[in-house]
Design a protein around this motif. Structure first.
Motif, PDB file in Angstrom:
ATOM      1  N   LEU A  97      -3.810  11.006  98.536  1.00 28.79           N
ATOM      2  CA  LEU A  97      -3.174   9.762  98.965  1.00 28.79           C
ATOM      3  C   LEU A  97      -4.019   9.046 100.016  1.00 28.79           C
ATOM      4  CD1 LEU A  97       0.572  10.866  99.301  1.00 28.79           C
ATOM      5  CD2 LEU A  97      -0.525   9.725  97.366  1.00 28.79           C
ATOM      6  N   LEU A  98      -4.646   9.841 100.873  1.00 26.97           N
ATOM      7  CA  LEU A  98      -5.474   9.304 101.954  1.00 26.97           C
ATOM      8  C   LEU A  98      -6.888   9.871 101.861  1.00 26.97           C
ATOM      9  CD1 LEU A  98      -2.965   9.755 104.937  1.00 26.97           C
ATOM     10  CD2 LEU A  98      -3.366   7.666 103.604  1.00 26.97           C
ATOM     11  N   SER A  99      -7.832   9.144 102.432  1.00 29.31           N
ATOM     12  CA  SER A  99      -9.236   9.564 102.409  1.00 29.31           C
ATOM     13  C   SER A  99      -9.698   9.966 103.812  1.00 29.31           C
ATOM     14  CB  SER A  99     -10.120   8.416 101.910  1.00 29.31           C
ATOM     15  OG  SER A  99     -11.494   8.731 102.089  1.00 29.31           O
ATOM     16  N   ASN A 100     -10.498  11.033 103.851  1.00 26.18           N
ATOM     17  CA  ASN A 100     -11.095  11.480 105.115  1.00 26.18           C
ATOM     18  C   ASN A 100     -12.596  11.196 105.166  1.00 26.18           C
ATOM     19  OD1 ASN A 100      -8.787  12.975 106.500  1.00 26.18           O
ATOM     20  ND2 ASN A 100      -8.795  13.918 104.478  1.00 26.18           N
ATOM     21  N   LEU A 101     -13.072  10.294 104.318  1.00 25.91           N
ATOM     22  CA  LEU A 101     -14.505  10.003 104.314  1.00 25.91           C
ATOM     23  C   LEU A 101     -15.021   9.549 105.681  1.00 25.91           C
ATOM     24  CD1 LEU A 101     -15.079   8.339 100.829  1.00 25.91           C
ATOM     25  CD2 LEU A 101     -15.598  10.674 101.553  1.00 25.91           C
ATOM     26  N   SER A 108       0.831  12.304 110.548  1.00 23.12           N
ATOM     27  CA  SER A 108       0.607  12.176 109.111  1.00 23.12           C
ATOM     28  C   SER A 108       1.566  11.162 108.492  1.00 23.12           C
ATOM     29  CB  SER A 108       0.772  13.541 108.429  1.00 23.12           C
ATOM     30  OG  SER A 108      -0.157  14.473 108.932  1.00 23.12           O
ATOM     31  N   ALA A 109       2.826  11.207 108.903  1.00 19.41           N
ATOM     32  CA  ALA A 109       3.812  10.260 108.374  1.00 19.41           C
ATOM     33  C   ALA A 109       3.482   8.836 108.802  1.00 19.41           C
ATOM     34  CB  ALA A 109       5.210  10.649 108.833  1.00 19.41           C
ATOM     35  N   ASP A 138      -8.121  16.592 115.814  1.00 24.73           N
ATOM     36  CA  ASP A 138      -8.202  15.325 116.555  1.00 24.73           C
ATOM     37  C   ASP A 138      -8.212  14.144 115.592  1.00 24.73           C
ATOM     38  OD1 ASP A 138      -8.251  16.728 118.919  1.00 24.73           O
ATOM     39  OD2 ASP A 138     -10.428  16.570 119.194  1.00 24.73           O
ATOM     40  N   TRP A 139      -8.940  14.297 114.486  1.00 25.16           N
ATOM     41  CA  TRP A 139      -9.008  13.233 113.485  1.00 25.16           C
ATOM     42  C   TRP A 139      -7.635  12.970 112.871  1.00 25.16           C
ATOM     43  CZ3 TRP A 139     -10.999   9.150 111.352  1.00 25.16           C
ATOM     44  CH2 TRP A 139     -10.724   8.834 110.029  1.00 25.16           C
ATOM     45  N   VAL A 140      -6.927  14.024 112.494  1.00 21.78           N
ATOM     46  CA  VAL A 140      -5.600  13.872 111.908  1.00 21.78           C
ATOM     47  C   VAL A 140      -4.663  13.173 112.889  1.00 21.78           C
ATOM     48  CG1 VAL A 140      -3.557  15.121 111.083  1.00 21.78           C
ATOM     49  CG2 VAL A 140      -5.841  15.831 110.344  1.00 21.78           C
ATOM     50  N   ASP A 141      -4.752  13.545 114.150  1.00 25.48           N
ATOM     51  CA  ASP A 141      -3.862  12.971 115.169  1.00 25.48           C
ATOM     52  C   ASP A 141      -4.090  11.476 115.374  1.00 25.48           C
ATOM     53  OD1 ASP A 141      -2.636  15.392 115.558  1.00 25.48           O
ATOM     54  OD2 ASP A 141      -3.827  15.945 117.321  1.00 25.48           O
ATOM     55  N   GLN A 142      -5.261  10.986 114.985  1.00 26.01           N
ATOM     56  CA  GLN A 142      -5.526   9.542 115.117  1.00 26.01           C
ATOM     57  C   GLN A 142      -4.766   8.715 114.089  1.00 26.01           C
ATOM     58  OE1 GLN A 142      -9.740   8.491 115.301  1.00 26.01           O
ATOM     59  NE2 GLN A 142     -10.215  10.495 116.176  1.00 26.01           N
ATOM     60  N   ALA A 143      -4.297   9.349 113.039  1.00 29.40           N
ATOM     61  CA  ALA A 143      -3.556   8.658 111.973  1.00 29.40           C
ATOM     62  C   ALA A 143      -4.341   7.467 111.438  1.00 29.40           C
ATOM     63  CB  ALA A 143      -2.188   8.210 112.485  1.00 29.40           C
ATOM     64  N   ALA A 144      -5.634   7.679 111.220  1.00 28.42           N
ATOM     65  CA  ALA A 144      -6.525   6.578 110.853  1.00 28.42           C
ATOM     66  C   ALA A 144      -7.130   6.727 109.457  1.00 28.42           C
ATOM     67  CB  ALA A 144      -7.655   6.474 111.881  1.00 28.42           C
ATOM     68  N   CYS A 145      -6.629   7.645 108.644  1.00 29.28           N
ATOM     69  CA  CYS A 145      -7.188   7.822 107.297  1.00 29.28           C
ATOM     70  C   CYS A 145      -6.905   6.598 106.439  1.00 29.28           C
ATOM     71  CB  CYS A 145      -6.568   9.038 106.618  1.00 29.28           C
ATOM     72  SG  CYS A 145      -6.894  10.602 107.422  1.00 29.28           S
ATOM     73  N   PRO A 146      -7.915   6.048 105.786  1.00 29.14           N
ATOM     74  CA  PRO A 146      -7.676   4.907 104.889  1.00 29.14           C
ATOM     75  C   PRO A 146      -7.011   5.347 103.588  1.00 29.14           C
ATOM     76  CG  PRO A 146      -9.988   5.526 104.841  1.00 29.14           C
ATOM     77  CD  PRO A 146      -9.355   6.371 105.903  1.00 29.14           C
ATOM     78  N   VAL A 147      -6.412   4.381 102.925  1.00 25.80           N
ATOM     79  CA  VAL A 147      -5.706   4.645 101.668  1.00 25.80           C
ATOM     80  C   VAL A 147      -6.684   4.781 100.513  1.00 25.80           C
ATOM     81  CG1 VAL A 147      -5.460   2.217 101.016  1.00 25.80           C
ATOM     82  CG2 VAL A 147      -3.718   3.872 100.301  1.00 25.80           C
ATOM     83  N   LEU A 150       2.725   5.828 106.155  1.00 22.76           N
ATOM     84  CA  LEU A 150       3.527   4.596 106.194  1.00 22.76           C
ATOM     85  C   LEU A 150       2.644   3.377 106.448  1.00 22.76           C
ATOM     86  CD1 LEU A 150       6.568   5.948 108.221  1.00 22.76           C
ATOM     87  CD2 LEU A 150       6.640   5.141 105.845  1.00 22.76           C
ATOM     88  N   ALA A 151       1.681   3.532 107.353  1.00 23.04           N
ATOM     89  CA  ALA A 151       0.790   2.417 107.689  1.00 23.04           C
ATOM     90  C   ALA A 151      -0.059   2.003 106.496  1.00 23.04           C
ATOM     91  CB  ALA A 151      -0.110   2.799 108.864  1.00 23.04           C
TER      92      ALA A 151
END
Length: 258
Positions: free
Chosen positions: A116-120, A182-183, A141-150, A187-188
């Protein structure tokens, strides 16, 4: 009774010779490939990625060094986007054939990372050999940023499944402590309306991914759900027990999770 074979007309033989050349008229349409075990990196890496996606290569942790540039170009180029679009198209085509009962029990399961999300961006910062583990601080730390693109193809599929009446479950290997981030990220990026979001609780943390995800799917089956489809980038997202009627594997030559 003897069978009479008609001779090949001479005009047909002459026509083949004129169009194809003398040797081509008798050349097999498919030739046995030559030995390319020592071929170039492009050939090898194409074959390696096929082996990965066919689940022939197991217990690897990162791409072979000779394929590092190949993997980067794959994700940055048009092939990865095309692969995603084809996976989503095939999944949607199958979903349209399912007779949804309307009782809320027709289920579809999605993984999160590289599904659903990308970690590239994470790998762009830390490199292809970066660890993707709940025990790795840079990953957490990366997950906590909630910045993964769709991944746009997955979002389109997700929305169509909801419109068809499927009940959506999200099943990730992320930790329960990462639920909020993650949620928020999902949602974002446009995902909403899932029935339940499964994350690893303390008792799940040491389980292999295949066992953990099978356990959660079994709980759905025990609850009367009919799991028609499942999408994930790892074979461990899709295999085990209580599996979906149809599973859709998303290409991922970045890492392997058993």
């Amino acid at each position: 009774m003897s069978i009479q074979h008609s001779p090949i007309p001479a005009t047909l033989i002459l026509l083949l010779l004129l169009v194809l050349g003398p040797a081509s008229a008798f050349r097999p349409l498919i030739r046995i490939p030559s030995d390319r075990r020592h071929g170039d990196d492009q050939l090898y890496c194409n074959s390696w990625r096929l082996s990965v996606e066919a689940n022939n290569s197991v217990a690897w942790t990162e791409p072979p060094k000779r394929c590092a540039d190949y993997v980067v170009k794959y994700f940055e180029g048009e092939q990865y986007s095309s692969d995603l679009e084809v996976y989503a198209s095939e999944a949607a085509a199958y979903a349209r054939t399912v007779p949804v009962a309307g009782d809320g029990k027709d289920a579809w399961v999605f993984d999160v990372d590289e599904t659903l999300l990308s970690n590239l961006p994470y790998y762009g910062i830390h490199g292809l050999s970066a660890k993707r583990s709940v025990h790795e601080q840079s990953w957490n730390d990366w997950v906590d940023q909630a910045a993964c693109p769709v991944l746009p193809a997955s979002l389109e599929l997700y929305k169509e499944l909801k419109s068809l009446g499927f009940t959506i479950f999200i099943l990730t290997g992320r930790l329960e402590a990462q639920r909020n981030a993650s949620a928020v990220n999902l949602l974002a990026q446009g995902y909403s309306g899932w029935e339940k979001f499964f994350l690893r609780e303390v008792e799940d943390e040491e389980k292999p991914a295949s066992q953990y995800k099978s356990d959660k799917r079994q709980g759905l089956v025990d609850g009367g759900y009919r799991i028609h489809g499942s999408c994930g980038d790892q074979w461990s997202d899709l295999q085990g027990y209580a599996v979906a009627a149809r599973s859709f594997k998303i290409s991922n030559p970045l890492y392997f999770i058993p």
